[in-house]
Motif scaffolding. Structure first.
Motif, PDB file in Angstrom:
ATOM      1  N   GLN A  54     -11.619  33.273   5.042  1.00 12.99           N
ATOM      2  CA  GLN A  54     -12.269  32.160   4.349  1.00 12.99           C
ATOM      3  C   GLN A  54     -11.636  31.904   2.984  1.00 12.99           C
ATOM      4  O   GLN A  54     -11.510  30.755   2.558  1.00 12.99           O
ATOM      5  N   ARG A  57      -8.348  30.084   3.704  1.00  9.41           N
ATOM      6  CA  ARG A  57      -8.600  28.708   4.152  1.00  9.41           C
ATOM      7  C   ARG A  57      -9.013  27.832   2.973  1.00  9.41           C
ATOM      8  O   ARG A  57      -8.539  26.690   2.837  1.00  9.41           O
ATOM      9  N   TYR A  58      -9.909  28.330   2.128  1.00  5.28           N
ATOM     10  CA  TYR A  58     -10.365  27.578   0.956  1.00  5.28           C
ATOM     11  C   TYR A  58      -9.179  27.183   0.080  1.00  5.28           C
ATOM     12  O   TYR A  58      -9.034  26.012  -0.312  1.00  5.28           O
ATOM     13  N   ALA A  99     -17.355  21.190  -1.260  1.00  2.00           N
ATOM     14  CA  ALA A  99     -17.438  21.063   0.200  1.00  2.00           C
ATOM     15  C   ALA A  99     -16.745  22.236   0.889  1.00  2.00           C
ATOM     16  O   ALA A  99     -17.259  22.790   1.874  1.00  2.00           O
ATOM     17  N   LEU A 100     -15.585  22.633   0.389  1.00  2.00           N
ATOM     18  CA  LEU A 100     -14.867  23.777   0.968  1.00  2.00           C
ATOM     19  C   LEU A 100     -15.645  25.073   0.758  1.00  2.00           C
ATOM     20  O   LEU A 100     -15.687  25.935   1.638  1.00  2.00           O
ATOM     21  N   SER A 103     -18.531  25.186   3.233  1.00  2.00           N
ATOM     22  CA  SER A 103     -18.031  25.508   4.571  1.00  2.00           C
ATOM     23  C   SER A 103     -17.777  27.009   4.716  1.00  2.00           C
ATOM     24  O   SER A 103     -18.153  27.627   5.725  1.00  2.00           O
ATOM     25  N   ALA A 104     -17.144  27.615   3.703  1.00  2.42           N
ATOM     26  CA  ALA A 104     -16.879  29.052   3.741  1.00  2.42           C
ATOM     27  C   ALA A 104     -18.186  29.843   3.703  1.00  2.42           C
ATOM     28  O   ALA A 104     -18.330  30.870   4.391  1.00  2.42           O
ATOM     29  N   HIS A 105     -19.141  29.385   2.904  1.00  5.67           N
ATOM     30  CA  HIS A 105     -20.443  30.053   2.804  1.00  5.67           C
ATOM     31  C   HIS A 105     -21.124  30.101   4.170  1.00  5.67           C
ATOM     32  O   HIS A 105     -21.630  31.158   4.593  1.00  5.67           O
ATOM     33  N   ARG A 106     -21.151  28.979   4.845  1.00  8.45           N
ATOM     34  CA  ARG A 106     -21.808  28.923   6.158  1.00  8.45           C
ATOM     35  C   ARG A 106     -21.083  29.781   7.190  1.00  8.45           C
ATOM     36  O   ARG A 106     -21.734  30.444   8.015  1.00  8.45           O
ATOM     37  N   ALA A 107     -19.757  29.788   7.146  1.00 10.77           N
ATOM     38  CA  ALA A 107     -18.990  30.596   8.100  1.00 10.77           C
ATOM     39  C   ALA A 107     -19.268  32.085   7.902  1.00 10.77           C
ATOM     40  O   ALA A 107     -19.444  32.835   8.879  1.00 10.77           O
TER      41      ALA A 107
END
Length: 381
Positions: A54, A57-58, A99-100, A103-107
């Protein structure tokens, strides 16, 4: 150097610094290591492949976005000759990073739930009553610079006031850069920035006092060591905040001098505002480098080998249910603490569900609305 070029350089520097900070945001240097992207994980999972993926990716997505936004801001700023372009670009960059991050938090939250990361660990909590019975004292000596600058500004204003012209010029930010607005010289307008200095001094003092009484983020695996480190961290943070307050007062002293002397020099204004802010930013970065959040790298004053000597075998409790907005907002009506350690960034945040915080916020809001109504009534009267 014309105003357009100066504005472009300022926007570029601002976006460059902002982009660098947002790019480094997932680093354990700026956030607790055991809370990557605002998700509480056991210490042995802080460097897991899921967390590393993550982070990569971020950063891989944020870097090209930052480059595109910065270049577009420079081009549009040159074409439109407007300072608004830089502000909009900064907001877009922050929105993209947010937003990124979400997304990482949810993953990571999904990975923790699916992998049952807390299934085989002993969770616990720790507190130290000495932080209440023998708290870290407010460093009053560090308050002196703010008071000296405040007194010097008031004295200079009293000396200059009898000879001030009928109107004075005040700098203000517009869509096309800095403009100057003429105001009638009165006691309140002449000493307006002195009152702002007083407000800054009182606000910083109140903030430091609250921070010194805020709930600590102690390491349950090594409580004695983390308490000692927390005390040193509090002392360093208090001095840093009071230093920033003194620098802000110094900037307001310079702005007052420009107002009383009717100076409209862009160079002088840049120095008066830029130098104190630059020193404040550099000082804040030094604090970050010297003292990382709990659970990150070794904090200031840590004794080598202390962690190995003291290990309770416990891990911090999984409290994700009390955090909202990707780990940036704490909501717990059962927690008596008003200030709690941040999960994202350094320092503290408020418990927005605490009744005392809600009552205090309501009082401030009512007073602010009342002051606005009174000022409008007097103005129209």
């Amino acid at each position: 150097m014309n105003a357009v070029l100066v504005s472009l350089l300022v926007n570029f520097a601002t976006l460059l610094i902002l982009g660098a900070v947002l790019y480094a945001a997932p680093s354990p240097l700026l956030n607790p290591k055991a809370v990557p992207f605002g998700v509480r994980v056991p210490p042995d999972k802080a460097d897991s492949p899921e967390v590393g993926e993550q982070r990569r990716r971020y950063r891989a997505l944020l870097a090209p976005i930052a480059v595109v936004i910065t270049l577009a801001s420079l081009v549009l700023g040159a074409v439109l000759n407007s300072a608004v372009v830089g502000a909009v670009a900064a907001l877009l960059l922050c929105a993209a990073a947010g937003a990124l991050w979400l997304s990482a938090h949810r993953a990571l939250a999904r990975a923790k739930e699916q992998g049952n990361w807390y299934e085989h660990v002993r969770q616990g909590a720790v507190m130290d009553t000495s932080l209440r019975t023998d708290p870290v004292r407010l460093p009053w000596l560090w308050v002196v610079p703010s008071l000296v600058v405040l007194a010097a500004t008031a004295a200079a204003g009293a000396f200059a006031y009898p000879d001030l012209p009928a109107t004075m010029s005040l700098p203000e930010r517009t869509t096309n850069g800095t403009a100057y607005r003429d105001v009638t010289t009165t006691f309140w307008s002449a000493f307006s920035l002195v009152f702002v200095q007083l407000g800054v001094t009182v606000t910083v003092l109140g903030t430091v006092a609250a921070v010194l009484r805020a709930r600590p983020d102690l390491d349950v695996s090594r409580p004695r060591t983390s308490v000692a480190q927390h005390r040193r961290y509090l002392a360093l943070t208090a001095r840093a905040l009071l230093g920033v307050g003194a620098l802000l007062n110094l900037m307001l002293l310079g702005l007052s001098g420009m107002m009383w002397g009717d100076s409209r020099s862009g160079t002088v204004l840049s120095l008066v505002v830029g130098v104190p802010l630059l020193v404040a930013v550099v000082g804040s970065l030094l604090v970050v480098l010297r003292a990382a959040p709990s659970g990150g790298r070794t904090m200031i004053g840590a004794t080598p080998g202390a962690e190995a000597e003291e290990n309770t075998g416990l891990v911090a409790r999984d409290d994700d249910r009390h955090w909202r907005a990707a780990g940036t907002m704490y909501v717990n009506s059962d927690d008596p603490a008003i200030l709690v350690p941040k999960r994202v960034g350094m320092g503290w945040t408020v418990n927005v569900a605490n009744p005392r915080f809600l009552i205090g916020s309501g009082v401030v809001l009512v007073l602010g609305l009342a002051a606005t109504v009174v000022s409008l009534t007097v103005g129209f009267g």
